[in-house]
Design an enzyme around this catalytic site. Structure first.
Site, PDB file in Angstrom:
ATOM      1  N   GLU A 104       0.701  -1.066  -0.008  1.00 21.96           N
ATOM      2  CA  GLU A 104       0.008   0.043  -0.404  1.00 21.96           C
ATOM      3  C   GLU A 104       1.042   0.921   0.147  1.00 21.96           C
ATOM      4  O   GLU A 104       1.272   1.609   0.657  1.00 21.96           O
ATOM      5  CB  GLU A 104      -1.616  -0.123   0.793  1.00 21.96           C
TER       6      GLU A 104
ATOM      7  N   GLU B  93       5.068   5.154   3.616  1.00 22.17           N
ATOM      8  CA  GLU B  93       4.282   6.684   4.122  1.00 22.17           C
ATOM      9  C   GLU B  93       4.946   7.054   4.999  1.00 22.17           C
ATOM     10  O   GLU B  93       5.645   6.972   5.627  1.00 22.17           O
ATOM     11  CB  GLU B  93       2.698   6.485   5.371  1.00 22.17           C
TER      12      GLU B  93
ATOM     13  N   ASP C  75       9.582   8.004   1.195  1.00 23.42           N
ATOM     14  CA  ASP C  75       8.884   8.257  -0.927  1.00 23.42           C
ATOM     15  C   ASP C  75       9.504   6.671  -1.374  1.00 23.42           C
ATOM     16  O   ASP C  75      10.153   6.029  -2.041  1.00 23.42           O
ATOM     17  CB  ASP C  75       9.659   8.894  -1.602  1.00 23.42           C
TER      18      ASP C  75
ATOM     19  N   LYS D 271      -3.140  21.573  -9.303  1.00 30.38           N
ATOM     20  CA  LYS D 271      -3.442  22.752 -10.304  1.00 30.38           C
ATOM     21  C   LYS D 271      -2.099  21.623 -11.792  1.00 30.38           C
ATOM     22  O   LYS D 271      -1.258  21.269 -11.162  1.00 30.38           O
ATOM     23  CB  LYS D 271      -2.330  23.750  -9.879  1.00 30.38           C
TER      24      LYS D 271
ATOM     25  N   THR E 111     -10.655   3.987   4.405  1.00 27.73           N
ATOM     26  CA  THR E 111      -9.755   5.153   4.602  1.00 27.73           C
ATOM     27  C   THR E 111     -10.420   6.238   4.910  1.00 27.73           C
ATOM     28  O   THR E 111     -11.184   6.339   4.485  1.00 27.73           O
ATOM     29  CB  THR E 111      -8.791   5.556   3.625  1.00 27.73           C
ATOM     30  N   ARG E 112      -9.544   6.876   5.688  1.00 28.33           N
ATOM     31  CA  ARG E 112      -9.745   8.129   6.204  1.00 28.33           C
ATOM     32  C   ARG E 112     -10.590   9.139   5.334  1.00 28.33           C
ATOM     33  O   ARG E 112     -11.027   9.242   5.200  1.00 28.33           O
ATOM     34  CB  ARG E 112      -8.476   9.719   6.967  1.00 28.33           C
ATOM     35  N   TYR E 113      -9.372   9.264   4.223  1.00 31.20           N
ATOM     36  CA  TYR E 113      -9.777  10.161   3.421  1.00 31.20           C
ATOM     37  C   TYR E 113     -10.907   9.817   2.234  1.00 31.20           C
ATOM     38  O   TYR E 113     -11.663  10.912   2.097  1.00 31.20           O
ATOM     39  CB  TYR E 113      -8.763  10.447   2.196  1.00 31.20           C
ATOM     40  N   GLU E 114     -11.515   8.319   2.357  1.00 32.67           N
ATOM     41  CA  GLU E 114     -12.327   7.962   1.709  1.00 32.67           C
ATOM     42  C   GLU E 114     -13.409   8.223   2.352  1.00 32.67           C
ATOM     43  O   GLU E 114     -14.538   8.884   1.753  1.00 32.67           O
ATOM     44  CB  GLU E 114     -12.628   6.828   1.576  1.00 32.67           C
TER      45      GLU E 114
ATOM     46  N   ASP F  92      -2.667  12.277  -3.109  1.00 38.75           N
ATOM     47  CA  ASP F  92      -2.782  13.818  -3.078  1.00 38.75           C
ATOM     48  C   ASP F  92      -3.274  13.937  -4.871  1.00 38.75           C
ATOM     49  O   ASP F  92      -2.389  13.753  -5.605  1.00 38.75           O
ATOM     50  CB  ASP F  92      -2.157  14.321  -2.443  1.00 38.75           C
TER      51      ASP F  92
HETATM   52  C1  LIG Z   1      -4.142  12.391   0.728  1.00 39.94           C
HETATM   53  S1  LIG Z   1      -3.652  11.136   1.558  1.00 39.94           S
HETATM   54  C2  LIG Z   1      -4.079   9.707   1.523  1.00 39.94           C
HETATM   55  C3  LIG Z   1      -3.632   8.465   2.570  1.00 39.94           C
HETATM   56  C4  LIG Z   1      -4.462   8.315   2.843  1.00 39.94           C
HETATM   57  N1  LIG Z   1      -4.356   6.703   1.710  1.00 39.94           N
HETATM   58  C5  LIG Z   1      -6.131   8.103   2.361  1.00 39.94           C
HETATM   59  O1  LIG Z   1      -6.949   7.409   1.865  1.00 39.94           O
HETATM   60  O2  LIG Z   1      -6.616   8.259   3.359  1.00 39.94           O
HETATM   61  C6  LIG Z   1      -1.899  10.658   0.513  1.00 39.94           C
HETATM   62  C7  LIG Z   1      -1.164  10.200   1.514  1.00 39.94           C
HETATM   63  O3  LIG Z   1       0.299   9.478   0.162  1.00 39.94           O
HETATM   64  C8  LIG Z   1       1.321   9.939   0.792  1.00 39.94           C
HETATM   65  N2  LIG Z   1       2.305   9.949  -0.261  1.00 39.94           N
HETATM   66  C9  LIG Z   1       2.382  10.851  -1.269  1.00 39.94           C
HETATM   67  N3  LIG Z   1       3.322  10.887  -2.002  1.00 39.94           N
HETATM   68  C10 LIG Z   1       4.190   9.533  -1.861  1.00 39.94           C
HETATM   69  C11 LIG Z   1       5.476   8.760  -2.173  1.00 39.94           C
HETATM   70  N4  LIG Z   1       5.688   9.660  -3.145  1.00 39.94           N
HETATM   71  N5  LIG Z   1       5.208   7.681  -1.428  1.00 39.94           N
HETATM   72  C12 LIG Z   1       4.339   7.412  -0.903  1.00 39.94           C
HETATM   73  N6  LIG Z   1       3.809   7.933  -0.018  1.00 39.94           N
HETATM   74  C13 LIG Z   1       2.943   9.584  -0.100  1.00 39.94           C
HETATM   75  C14 LIG Z   1       1.301  10.651   1.760  1.00 39.94           C
HETATM   76  O4  LIG Z   1       2.081  11.321   2.326  1.00 39.94           O
HETATM   77  C15 LIG Z   1       0.142  11.250   2.324  1.00 39.94           C
HETATM   78  O5  LIG Z   1      -0.114  10.941   3.263  1.00 39.94           O
END
Ligand SMILES: C[S@@+](CC[C@H](N)C(=O)[O-])C[C@H]1O[C@@H](n2cnc3c(N)ncnc32)[C@H](O)[C@@H]1O
Length: 239
Positions: A66, A91, A118, A144, A214-217, A140
């Site tokens: 994930e 994460e 990352d 833009k 998920t939380r964002y969902e 994310d």
């Molecule tokens: C908008 S949040 C969504 C979190 C979770 N998946 C949810 O749905 O609740 C996006 C997450 O992706 C992580 N993220 C962004 N780019 C990433 C990368 N290159 N590698 C690992 N995680 C990344 C960010 O730190 C952030 O916590």
């Protein structure tokens, strides 16, 4: 990977997200200090290939990945429901990592390993054809146009993931951001190794059976948004 993705002066992929917000409570800090090192799948600073420890991952056990698990609700829910499957969660946001560690401890999950950086620093180090399911959930959106290249779901990532994905592996992408959904479909469509599996609208409008939100969902659904759930299959290497 990441030939065209923005890089920092050290040549690492440029990271635009947050790594930390508030100070961790002492209990969570203890988990980061003590439990996280035991569960780390690889050292982000080293460049060595990942070698799975005995009892974890292929060839004996199925492995899922994930990417960007946020606070880890989906990952811990999945891992608890499938103790026979192993999970790597990736994460860089340490408050989210600490939240997942709390679940790992509380639920006594033995099938979770973590990478607190990352994912682009990890993928190329995973063995070829080792992962059966990959989740990229509510990433994310970088809405833009000039920031679109920062999106994690893009051709280069698909390339790198195609190497580590087993034949017929599933890549699951979910988002409530319709421009990103269209982008994901377009990126996957031009990639030779991935094909969209949907046959009817319910296949992308409704999450798969047994889905852990998920939380964002949950936030998006509360607002009245209707997320899309796209499932891509890795084409067989034989064909
Ligand atoms: C908008 S949040 C969504 C979190 C979770 N998946 C949810 O749905 O609740 C996006 C997450 O992706 C992580 N993220 C962004 N780019 C990433 C990368 N290159 N590698 C690992 N995680 C990344 C960010 O730190 C952030 O916590």
């Amino acid at each position: 990977m990441s030939r065209d993705m923005p890089k920092d002066p050290l040549g690492k992929p440029m990271w635009y997200g947050r790594r930390r917000t508030h100070k961790l409570r002492p209990g969570r800090q203890r988990l980061v200090d003590d439990l996280l090192p035991q569960l780390m799948i690889a050292d982000p600073e080293a460049d060595a290939p990942v070698v799975f420890s005995p009892g974890f991952g292929p060839p004996q056990r199925e492995l899922r990945l994930e990417i960007g698990f946020g606070a880890g609700e989906h990952l811990s829910g999945e891992a608890a429901a499938h103790p026979d499957i192993d999970y790597i969660g990736c994460e860089p946001f340490i408050n989210g990592v600490a939240a997942l560690l709390a679940d790992v401890e509380q639920l006594d999950l033995r099938n979770v390993r973590l990478f607190d950086d990352d994912v682009r620093l990890l993928i190329d180090r995973l063995p070829e054809a080792s992962v059966s399911v990959i989740y990229i959930l509510f990433p994310d959106p970088w809405p833009k146009a000039r920031h679109n290249r920062r999106r994690i779901f893009q051709y280069e990532t698909l390339d790198a993931l195609a190497r580590v994905a087993r034949d017929d592996a599933v890549l699951m992408f979910a988002s409530d951001h319709m421009d990103y959904v269209a982008w994901a479909l377009a990126e996957a469509k031009r990639h030779p190794d991935w094909s969209w599996t949907a046959r009817k609208p319910a296949d992308w409008r409704v999450p798969p059976a047994g889905w852990v939100p998920t939380r964002y969902e949950a936030k998006a659904v509360r607002k009245g948004d209707k997320p899309a759930y796209l499932s891509f299959r890795r084409r067989s290497r034989e064909l």
